[in-house]
Scaffold this active site. Sequence first.
Site, PDB file in Angstrom:
ATOM      1  CG  MET A  29      -1.853  -1.232   1.216  1.00 28.12           C
ATOM      2  SD  MET A  29      -3.396  -0.996   2.113  1.00 28.12           S
ATOM      3  CE  MET A  29      -2.799  -0.702   3.758  1.00 28.12           C
ATOM      4  CG  HIS A  35       6.904  -2.137   2.517  1.00 31.46           C
ATOM      5  ND1 HIS A  35       6.757  -1.085   3.385  1.00 31.46           N
ATOM      6  CD2 HIS A  35       5.662  -2.671   2.352  1.00 31.46           C
ATOM      7  CE1 HIS A  35       5.482  -0.967   3.720  1.00 31.46           C
ATOM      8  NE2 HIS A  35       4.793  -1.924   3.123  1.00 31.46           N
ATOM      9  CD  GLN A  61      -6.058  -3.569   2.970  1.00 29.34           C
ATOM     10  OE1 GLN A  61      -5.926  -4.090   1.860  1.00 29.34           O
ATOM     11  NE2 GLN A  61      -5.117  -3.680   3.902  1.00 29.34           N
TER      12      GLN A  61
HETATM   13  O1  PAF Z   1      -0.268  -5.624   3.849  1.00 32.56           O
HETATM   14  C1  PAF Z   1      -0.652  -4.759   3.051  1.00 32.56           C
HETATM   15  O2  PAF Z   1       0.040  -3.769   2.777  1.00 32.56           O
HETATM   16  C2  PAF Z   1      -2.024  -4.904   2.402  1.00 32.56           C
HETATM   17  O3  PAF Z   1      -2.920  -5.492   3.284  1.00 32.56           O
HETATM   18  C3  PAF Z   1      -1.983  -5.665   1.062  1.00 32.56           C
HETATM   19  C4  PAF Z   1      -1.471  -7.080   1.248  1.00 32.56           C
HETATM   20  C5  PAF Z   1      -1.089  -4.912   0.094  1.00 32.56           C
HETATM   21  C6  PAF Z   1      -3.388  -5.760   0.464  1.00 32.56           C
HETATM   22  O4  PAF Z   1      -3.934  -4.505   0.205  1.00 32.56           O
END
Ligand code: PAF
Length: 278
Positions: free
Chosen positions: A27, A34, A58
């Site tokens: 995101m 990351h 979400q």
């Molecule tokens: O973990 C995240 O950043 C989000 O939940 C994902 C897996 C990119 C789904 O939108």
Amino acid sequence: VKVVATAREVRAELAAFKRPQGLVPTMGALHAGHVALLRAARTDCELVTASIFVNPAQFGPGEDLATYPGDREHDLDVMEREGVDLVFAPATSEIYPEHFDTTVSVGRLSRRLEGESRPGHFQGVATAVCKLLAIFRPDRAYFGEKDAQQLLVVGRMNADLGLGAEIVAVPTVREPDGLALSSRNAGLTGEERVAALGLHAGLARAVKLRREGEGDAEVLREAMRAEMGERGVRVDYVSVADPKTLDELSELTDISGPALALVAGFVGKTRLIDNMAL
Ligand code: PAF
């Protein structure tokens, strides 16, 4: 790094690359956690793809969608530096076009813990990740262990729907003092940053008690609750659960038996989660 905004372009670009392909869904608001996902993919795969999409589905009504951090230039710099081949940065309307009417919902695993505190959250995650897996058709997809329940939910969906990716779990990256990296840490004041350590301290206390032989899961839960509370975390939940099913455990009889401690809590307005194997 090549950046595209539509599924059609992703498919057209993919043909030019060798496989295996490793996908890192994000995101944005990229941090060292990351980077660990991107590096794992770069090490394992010929082609590294990534997505940047702040998935509105979400986030619940009162949650931090509007204030979710992000800096596109920084994120693309990181992806470029880490050798990502293709980035998909779609508009919301590319993922959820007009008349969009399909959701993916994983049952049991989605209902506890994060699912209980954030109704609809995992349906949003599963729907978006399912769509990303359908667009990219990756050989592997990488997720952080910090979001332990998300990892299980995505794994269940991938297996149940026969999506064919290998779901790869990458260990949580922590600050030197133990705080798990999260994009949400950016919203903490100095004082809150100190209190946020309470999540790690609670987990560390449970790990220590378990090592010393404590087998009553309720004692471990109470110890986590106390430690977090003392340090200024408003506890949302503490859990000692089976790492595969997330069913709450009562007694940990076998010292080598697997168990996962999971915690969630608020520091100021920021909601944080963390977990550790016991
Ligand atoms: O973990 C995240 O950043 C989000 O939940 C994902 C897996 C990119 C789904 O939108």
